[in-house]
Write a protein that holds these residues in place. Sequence first.
Motif, mmCIF file in Angstrom:
data_model
loop_
_atom_site.group_PDB
_atom_site.id
_atom_site.type_symbol
_atom_site.label_atom_id
_atom_site.label_comp_id
_atom_site.label_asym_id
_atom_site.label_seq_id
_atom_site.Cartn_x
_atom_site.Cartn_y
_atom_site.Cartn_z
ATOM 1 N N LEU A 34 -33.282 30.538 51.834
ATOM 2 C CA LEU A 34 -32.522 29.314 52.022
ATOM 3 C C LEU A 34 -31.115 29.421 51.447
ATOM 4 O O LEU A 34 -30.139 28.973 52.067
ATOM 5 C CB LEU A 34 -33.268 28.142 51.398
ATOM 6 N N VAL A 94 -31.461 22.572 58.920
ATOM 7 C CA VAL A 94 -32.252 23.725 58.461
ATOM 8 C C VAL A 94 -33.667 23.206 58.266
ATOM 9 O O VAL A 94 -33.888 22.265 57.493
ATOM 10 C CB VAL A 94 -31.689 24.299 57.146
ATOM 11 N N ILE A 153 -38.464 22.747 48.339
ATOM 12 C CA ILE A 153 -37.485 22.094 49.207
ATOM 13 C C ILE A 153 -36.793 20.951 48.470
ATOM 14 O O ILE A 153 -35.569 20.784 48.546
ATOM 15 C CB ILE A 153 -38.156 21.582 50.493
ATOM 16 N N ARG A 188 -32.717 20.855 48.051
ATOM 17 C CA ARG A 188 -32.030 19.963 48.989
ATOM 18 C C ARG A 188 -30.599 19.624 48.553
ATOM 19 O O ARG A 188 -29.684 19.574 49.391
ATOM 20 C CB ARG A 188 -32.867 18.708 49.206
ATOM 21 N N SER A 197 -27.944 22.137 49.866
ATOM 22 C CA SER A 197 -27.773 22.403 51.287
ATOM 23 C C SER A 197 -26.574 21.658 51.861
ATOM 24 O O SER A 197 -26.470 20.437 51.714
ATOM 25 C CB SER A 197 -29.028 22.008 52.060
ATOM 26 N N LEU A 244 -31.668 19.356 55.240
ATOM 27 C CA LEU A 244 -32.747 20.298 54.970
ATOM 28 C C LEU A 244 -34.055 19.551 55.205
ATOM 29 O O LEU A 244 -34.424 18.660 54.444
ATOM 30 C CB LEU A 244 -32.662 20.815 53.528
ATOM 31 N N TYR A 281 -38.083 19.200 55.779
ATOM 32 C CA TYR A 281 -39.382 19.771 55.402
ATOM 33 C C TYR A 281 -40.426 19.308 56.410
ATOM 34 O O TYR A 281 -40.574 18.111 56.681
ATOM 35 C CB TYR A 281 -39.776 19.318 54.000
#
Length: 311
Positions: free
Chosen positions: A21, A37, A52, A56, A59, A63, A65
């Motif tokens: 990531l 993403v 995640i 986050r 990002s 992002l 999940y």
Amino acid sequence: MGDVAIIIPTLRRPDSLTRALRSVFAQTGVTERIAAVIVVDNDPLASASSTIDSLRPESPWPLVYVSEPTPGVARARNAGLAATDAPLIAFLDDDEAASTGWLAALLAAQARTGADAVFGPITGRAPEAKDWLKPYLERFFGREGPAETGLIDHPWGCGNSLLVRANALPGDAPFSAAADQSGGEDDILFAALEARGGRFGWAADARVEEFAPTHRATLDYALTRAFAYGQGPSQTAAAARNWPGVARWMVIGAGQAAVFGAASAALTVINSPRRAQMYDRTARGIGKLFWMKGFEPRFYGAAEVARLDRA
């Protein structure tokens, strides 16, 4: 809104996923192109959610999940696709790390070639492998193609790829669930694309690194994978009911097993490191012979969850 979604399926690899990531977050020249993403957690325990949540804030893009609790590699890819309507889909595996210009190079190659699926080079890394095996394993987990960007005449795997959704990913679930446990879902997809007249491209500058985890950086694992890769052509012909094609691949496999098997024996006697490559070629030949149901190795899905539970 951007026109590209990056999908990363994952299964209980928090450190590796973090590396993947962060390599995506560092992409350059594509800020306006990335719609999201998407991480697809294929663990029934939803173990990637905390990773995640922690990443986050880093990002630059949404992002997302997605939990797909039924283990299966095709199911995970399909779940990622269901979470986005982006017309371009980039796949990165959770054991890969992309170079900063990775996505920009894939996009440029697709625009230049008009290909339905574009692939890039992979540098294999097996830092914990035995010294004599490391060169073979790093070639095994890597891939190299033409020195220049352009159209190519055959596909590679989904890891490090960019697909035009309308052409390469038809329907709601384009990856075959029949490959959930054994892998090869991308082989099936791309064989169908090729049969429809699809085109494949190569992005010479879209490089990623693939880091083989400890349990994969072994000769046993690589040869099992080589056997499965060998099964691919025979299985693809059988799926198309091309029985002359199946027979042809089996004849080729028999020849490979005989020739490379003899070379393997000779190199083993003199303890040459080159024997690993000959073992690989022998295994691929045997795979072409034993392509039938019941012989498929299990690398993904329930088998991988069971391995992780034992670890």
